[in-house]
Design a protein around this motif. Structure first.
Motif, PDB file in Angstrom:
ATOM      1  N   VAL A  13       0.877  -1.087  -0.172  1.00  0.00           N
ATOM      2  CA  VAL A  13       0.021  -0.103  -0.018  1.00  0.00           C
ATOM      3  C   VAL A  13       0.837   1.265   0.013  1.00  0.00           C
ATOM      4  CG1 VAL A  13      -1.910   1.266   1.519  1.00  0.00           C
ATOM      5  CG2 VAL A  13      -2.031  -1.344   1.192  1.00  0.00           C
ATOM      6  N   GLY A  14       1.954   1.276   0.757  1.00  0.00           N
ATOM      7  CA  GLY A  14       2.756   2.473   0.823  1.00  0.00           C
ATOM      8  C   GLY A  14       3.453   2.857  -0.371  1.00  0.00           C
ATOM      9  N   ALA A  15       3.768   1.945  -1.465  1.00  0.00           N
ATOM     10  CA  ALA A  15       4.372   2.006  -2.654  1.00  0.00           C
ATOM     11  C   ALA A  15       3.255   2.781  -3.316  1.00  0.00           C
ATOM     12  CB  ALA A  15       4.997   0.806  -3.313  1.00  0.00           C
ATOM     13  N   GLY A  16       2.007   2.208  -3.371  1.00  0.00           N
ATOM     14  CA  GLY A  16       1.133   2.825  -4.276  1.00  0.00           C
ATOM     15  C   GLY A  16       0.895   4.367  -3.881  1.00  0.00           C
ATOM     16  N   GLU A  17       0.786   4.570  -2.371  1.00  0.00           N
ATOM     17  CA  GLU A  17       0.724   5.984  -2.079  1.00  0.00           C
ATOM     18  C   GLU A  17       1.780   6.795  -2.516  1.00  0.00           C
ATOM     19  OE1 GLU A  17       0.670   5.394   1.972  1.00  0.00           O
ATOM     20  OE2 GLU A  17      -1.664   4.780   2.141  1.00  0.00           O
ATOM     21  N   GLU A  18       3.103   6.162  -2.478  1.00  0.00           N
ATOM     22  CA  GLU A  18       4.087   6.848  -3.040  1.00  0.00           C
ATOM     23  C   GLU A  18       4.067   7.354  -4.513  1.00  0.00           C
ATOM     24  OE1 GLU A  18       7.883   4.906  -2.428  1.00  0.00           O
ATOM     25  OE2 GLU A  18       7.562   4.848  -0.322  1.00  0.00           O
ATOM     26  N   LEU A  19       3.389   6.513  -5.434  1.00  0.00           N
ATOM     27  CA  LEU A  19       3.200   6.624  -6.759  1.00  0.00           C
ATOM     28  C   LEU A  19       2.235   7.428  -6.875  1.00  0.00           C
ATOM     29  CD1 LEU A  19       3.247   2.958  -8.160  1.00  0.00           C
ATOM     30  CD2 LEU A  19       5.082   4.857  -8.731  1.00  0.00           C
ATOM     31  N   LEU A  20       1.266   7.615  -6.124  1.00  0.00           N
ATOM     32  CA  LEU A  20       0.289   8.862  -6.138  1.00  0.00           C
ATOM     33  C   LEU A  20       0.875  10.223  -5.954  1.00  0.00           C
ATOM     34  CD1 LEU A  20      -2.995   7.008  -4.902  1.00  0.00           C
ATOM     35  CD2 LEU A  20      -2.504   7.604  -7.055  1.00  0.00           C
ATOM     36  N   ALA A  21       1.620  10.142  -4.730  1.00  0.00           N
ATOM     37  CA  ALA A  21       2.221  11.461  -4.318  1.00  0.00           C
ATOM     38  C   ALA A  21       3.130  11.807  -5.717  1.00  0.00           C
ATOM     39  CB  ALA A  21       2.878  11.204  -3.064  1.00  0.00           C
ATOM     40  N   ILE A  22       3.836  11.080  -6.493  1.00  0.00           N
ATOM     41  CA  ILE A  22       4.697  11.449  -7.314  1.00  0.00           C
ATOM     42  C   ILE A  22       4.025  11.850  -8.449  1.00  0.00           C
ATOM     43  CG2 ILE A  22       6.539  10.644  -8.930  1.00  0.00           C
ATOM     44  CD1 ILE A  22       7.419   8.721  -6.784  1.00  0.00           C
ATOM     45  N   GLU A  23       2.940  11.420  -8.849  1.00  0.00           N
ATOM     46  CA  GLU A  23       2.300  11.725  -9.973  1.00  0.00           C
ATOM     47  C   GLU A  23       1.426  12.822  -9.799  1.00  0.00           C
ATOM     48  OE1 GLU A  23      -0.624   8.419 -10.236  1.00  0.00           O
ATOM     49  OE2 GLU A  23       0.833   7.136 -11.522  1.00  0.00           O
ATOM     50  N   ALA A  24       1.051  13.268  -8.480  1.00  0.00           N
ATOM     51  CA  ALA A  24       0.547  14.572  -8.192  1.00  0.00           C
ATOM     52  C   ALA A  24       1.500  15.628  -8.099  1.00  0.00           C
ATOM     53  CB  ALA A  24      -0.245  14.620  -6.702  1.00  0.00           C
ATOM     54  N   ALA A  25       2.648  15.418  -8.105  1.00  0.00           N
ATOM     55  CA  ALA A  25       3.767  16.348  -7.752  1.00  0.00           C
ATOM     56  C   ALA A  25       4.143  16.811  -9.544  1.00  0.00           C
ATOM     57  CB  ALA A  25       4.996  15.974  -7.076  1.00  0.00           C
ATOM     58  N   VAL A  26       4.161  15.700 -10.099  1.00  0.00           N
ATOM     59  CA  VAL A  26       4.692  15.938 -11.572  1.00  0.00           C
ATOM     60  C   VAL A  26       3.455  16.683 -12.317  1.00  0.00           C
ATOM     61  CG1 VAL A  26       4.862  14.874 -13.820  1.00  0.00           C
ATOM     62  CG2 VAL A  26       5.955  13.960 -11.537  1.00  0.00           C
ATOM     63  N   ALA A  27       2.079  16.177 -11.960  1.00  0.00           N
ATOM     64  CA  ALA A  27       1.178  16.919 -12.782  1.00  0.00           C
ATOM     65  C   ALA A  27       0.935  18.500 -12.219  1.00  0.00           C
ATOM     66  CB  ALA A  27      -0.145  16.300 -12.095  1.00  0.00           C
ATOM     67  N   ALA A  28       1.339  18.612 -11.091  1.00  0.00           N
ATOM     68  CA  ALA A  28       1.267  20.146 -10.506  1.00  0.00           C
ATOM     69  C   ALA A  28       2.365  20.939 -11.235  1.00  0.00           C
ATOM     70  CB  ALA A  28       1.458  20.260  -9.087  1.00  0.00           C
ATOM     71  N   ALA A  29       3.588  20.144 -11.298  1.00  0.00           N
ATOM     72  CA  ALA A  29       4.685  20.927 -11.936  1.00  0.00           C
ATOM     73  C   ALA A  29       4.373  21.297 -13.544  1.00  0.00           C
ATOM     74  CB  ALA A  29       5.954  19.986 -11.815  1.00  0.00           C
ATOM     75  N   GLU A  30       3.834  20.218 -14.237  1.00  0.00           N
ATOM     76  CA  GLU A  30       3.554  20.417 -15.412  1.00  0.00           C
ATOM     77  C   GLU A  30       2.431  21.612 -15.569  1.00  0.00           C
ATOM     78  OE1 GLU A  30       4.058  15.945 -17.638  1.00  0.00           O
ATOM     79  OE2 GLU A  30       2.103  16.821 -16.803  1.00  0.00           O
ATOM     80  N   HIS A  77       6.433  19.540  -4.109  1.00  0.00           N
ATOM     81  CA  HIS A  77       5.185  19.715  -3.768  1.00  0.00           C
ATOM     82  C   HIS A  77       4.691  19.719  -2.251  1.00  0.00           C
ATOM     83  CE1 HIS A  77       0.953  17.985  -4.887  1.00  0.00           C
ATOM     84  NE2 HIS A  77       0.826  19.322  -4.766  1.00  0.00           N
ATOM     85  N   TYR A  78       4.021  20.460  -1.659  1.00  0.00           N
ATOM     86  CA  TYR A  78       3.546  20.394  -0.519  1.00  0.00           C
ATOM     87  C   TYR A  78       1.983  20.123  -0.374  1.00  0.00           C
ATOM     88  CZ  TYR A  78       7.974  22.605   0.840  1.00  0.00           C
ATOM     89  OH  TYR A  78       9.121  22.963   1.027  1.00  0.00           O
ATOM     90  N   PRO A  79       1.529  18.983  -0.287  1.00  0.00           N
ATOM     91  CA  PRO A  79       0.421  18.661  -0.492  1.00  0.00           C
ATOM     92  C   PRO A  79      -0.889  18.954   0.482  1.00  0.00           C
ATOM     93  CG  PRO A  79       1.273  16.575  -0.184  1.00  0.00           C
ATOM     94  CD  PRO A  79       2.235  17.632  -0.233  1.00  0.00           C
ATOM     95  N   GLY A  80      -0.207  19.074   1.590  1.00  0.00           N
ATOM     96  CA  GLY A  80      -1.101  19.259   2.844  1.00  0.00           C
ATOM     97  C   GLY A  80      -0.776  20.974   3.392  1.00  0.00           C
ATOM     98  N   VAL A 122       3.336  24.176  -5.344  1.00  0.00           N
ATOM     99  CA  VAL A 122       4.414  23.453  -5.766  1.00  0.00           C
ATOM    100  C   VAL A 122       5.578  24.369  -6.343  1.00  0.00           C
ATOM    101  CG1 VAL A 122       3.086  23.643  -8.039  1.00  0.00           C
ATOM    102  CG2 VAL A 122       4.995  22.080  -7.737  1.00  0.00           C
ATOM    103  N   LEU A 123       6.656  23.932  -6.141  1.00  0.00           N
ATOM    104  CA  LEU A 123       7.889  24.740  -6.610  1.00  0.00           C
ATOM    105  C   LEU A 123       8.529  23.879  -7.687  1.00  0.00           C
ATOM    106  CD1 LEU A 123       9.057  25.336  -3.188  1.00  0.00           C
ATOM    107  CD2 LEU A 123       8.682  27.281  -4.771  1.00  0.00           C
ATOM    108  N   VAL A 124       9.167  24.813  -8.714  1.00  0.00           N
ATOM    109  CA  VAL A 124       9.836  23.644  -9.964  1.00  0.00           C
ATOM    110  C   VAL A 124      11.267  24.449  -9.884  1.00  0.00           C
ATOM    111  CG1 VAL A 124      10.168  23.137 -12.112  1.00  0.00           C
ATOM    112  CG2 VAL A 124       7.845  23.165 -10.878  1.00  0.00           C
ATOM    113  N   ILE A 125      12.354  23.780  -9.526  1.00  0.00           N
ATOM    114  CA  ILE A 125      13.567  24.434  -9.489  1.00  0.00           C
ATOM    115  C   ILE A 125      14.712  23.701 -10.209  1.00  0.00           C
ATOM    116  CG2 ILE A 125      13.120  25.239  -6.913  1.00  0.00           C
ATOM    117  CD1 ILE A 125      14.689  22.978  -5.805  1.00  0.00           C
TER     118      ILE A 125
END
Length: 408
Positions: A13-30, A77-80, A122-125
């Protein structure tokens, strides 16, 4: 958008949550990059980077873009959102990067901010690549490389102070624009607020530590020693020698690049007394959880490297006696604060190791005594020596903080 899942275990479950967090960060950056440049930008091969703060930190490759962007970017990405009354790490970091990105490139001591968005948090640096951290150098086997990196770190800290000393109003305006607060408030914690003109933690710590030392170690604090600490706390809140500080002056928050050490992670960044930062040259990485010791003479060399960068800005610090007096006060306050924070957490510790926090406290108080005696403050020297001896008797005996591996 493509995510590199090679570092995750998607059976958990933890890996799935990590993937979702990464996907959310990338989507926000795009999204924020498209808004910033006016055209779609695709990011691929995303990988999560290690981080100790609340942000999801991701490195991603620019797959397609009509603009001359770097090959890879770093996303934070700071989701919270922060709780009521809490400082906002996104606002602190975004304001910090904006402050530095507005400087000429030669004055920047951190990556360049390419885009950000307060709504998406989100920050893109700029990606500085896979350069080693200062922690890597200190935990390696090359003493000369570690020494060079430490001196570079001290010089970069001085350049950071020099370039931001007149920009407190700018930083506060940026912070307010992002919804952050321009000053700390009571209860924010000394690790985040020492040297902030409205933070009361240093005063509280100086008032409470004598009782803590008496009850825990049986050490009485003389009135002159108490007065010296109170004076140091007040001086840390003064309007003199103020400049931007990353606050978390930890060796893993710095990259050692060909252009010098570069600072990362400004989640607690703010303007405060630069002398509080300089105290970390005497008490190396004092607030870092796993801080170890440096060899004799290293701290003095780091102070000299820092002073060379700020002496033109603050000419009074070119005087040895003036600098020594300021550093003793800053060191005194830092040792009192870290003891006030750590000692209550060590109740169950017995026979501590040389890499432990009790060993760090013993060494810090012992060195404070040496420095105070050298500067002619007999009361502080006597009190510090008594605390060091009591700590050693309680957690030792024979405790002395171990050197970083590079110097063993």
């Amino acid at each position: 958008m493509t995510v590199d899942a090679s570092s995750t275990d998607d059976s958990t479950v933890g890996a799935g949550e990590e993937l979702l967090a990464i996907e959310a960060a990338v989507a926000a950056a795009e999204s924020v990059l498209a808004h910033r440049f006016g055209s779609a930008i695709t990011l691929v091969d995303a990988e999560e980077l290690a981080g100790s703060g609340p942000a999801v930190v991701v490195r991603a490759r620019v797959s397609s873009s009509p603009f001359a962007l770097p090959r890879t970017l770093v996303i934070k990405h700071y989701p919270g959102a922060p709780g009521a009354g809490e400082a906002d790490p996104f606002a602190q970091e975004a304001a910090s990067y904006q402050l530095f990105t507005a400087l000429p490139p030669d004055d920047r001591t951190c990556p360049e901010l390419l885009a950000h968005d307060a709504g998406q948090r989100v920050l893109v640096i700029e990606d500085l690549g896979r350069a080693p951290t200062l922690e890597d150098k200190l935990c390696g086997s090359d003493a000369r490389a570690a020494e060079t990196a430490l001196l570079s770190w001290a010089r970069s800290l001085g350049r950071l102070h020099f370039s931001t000393a007149s920009r407190e109003a700018d930083f506060n305006a940026l912070l307010r624009r992002l919804g952050g607060r321009a000053r700390n408030v009571e209860g924010s914690g000394s690790r985040t607020g020492v040297g902030d003109s409205t933070d009361t933690t240093p005063v509280v710590a100086c008032a409470q530590l004598p009782t803590l030392l008496q009850e825990t170690l049986g050490v009485t604090t003389s009135e002159p020693a108490r007065a010296a600490a109170e004076r140091a706390a007040e001086q840390s809140r003064s309007a003199s020698y103020r400049a931007f500080s990353p606050v978390d002056l930890w060796p893993d928050n710095n990259l050692v690049t060909a252009e010098g050490v570069r600072f990362l992670d400004f989640e607690r960044g703010r303007v405060r007394s630069a002398l509080v930062d300089a105290a970390h040259l005497r008490v190396p990485f004092a607030t870092s959880p796993g801080a170890l010791a440096l060899p004799p003479g290293m701290s003095e060399a780091m102070v000299a490297a820092w002073r060379a960068e700020v002496a033109e800005l603050w000419p009074a610090l070119a005087d040895d006696d003036e600098l020594s007096a300021h550093l003793l006060d800053a060191e005194l306050l830092l040792v009192w604060l870290t003891t006030w924070e750590l000692l209550p957490t060590l109740a169950g510790v017995r026979e501590a190791a040389r890499t432990s926090r009790p060993a760090a406290l013993v060494t810090r108080w012992r060195e404070l005594s040496v420095h105070a005696e050298r500067d002619g403050d007999a009361d502080v020297a006597e009190h510090a020596a008594a605390v060091a001896a009591a700590l050693d008797a309680r957690f030792g005996p024979g405790l002395e903080l171990a050197l970083y591996p590079a110097f063993r």
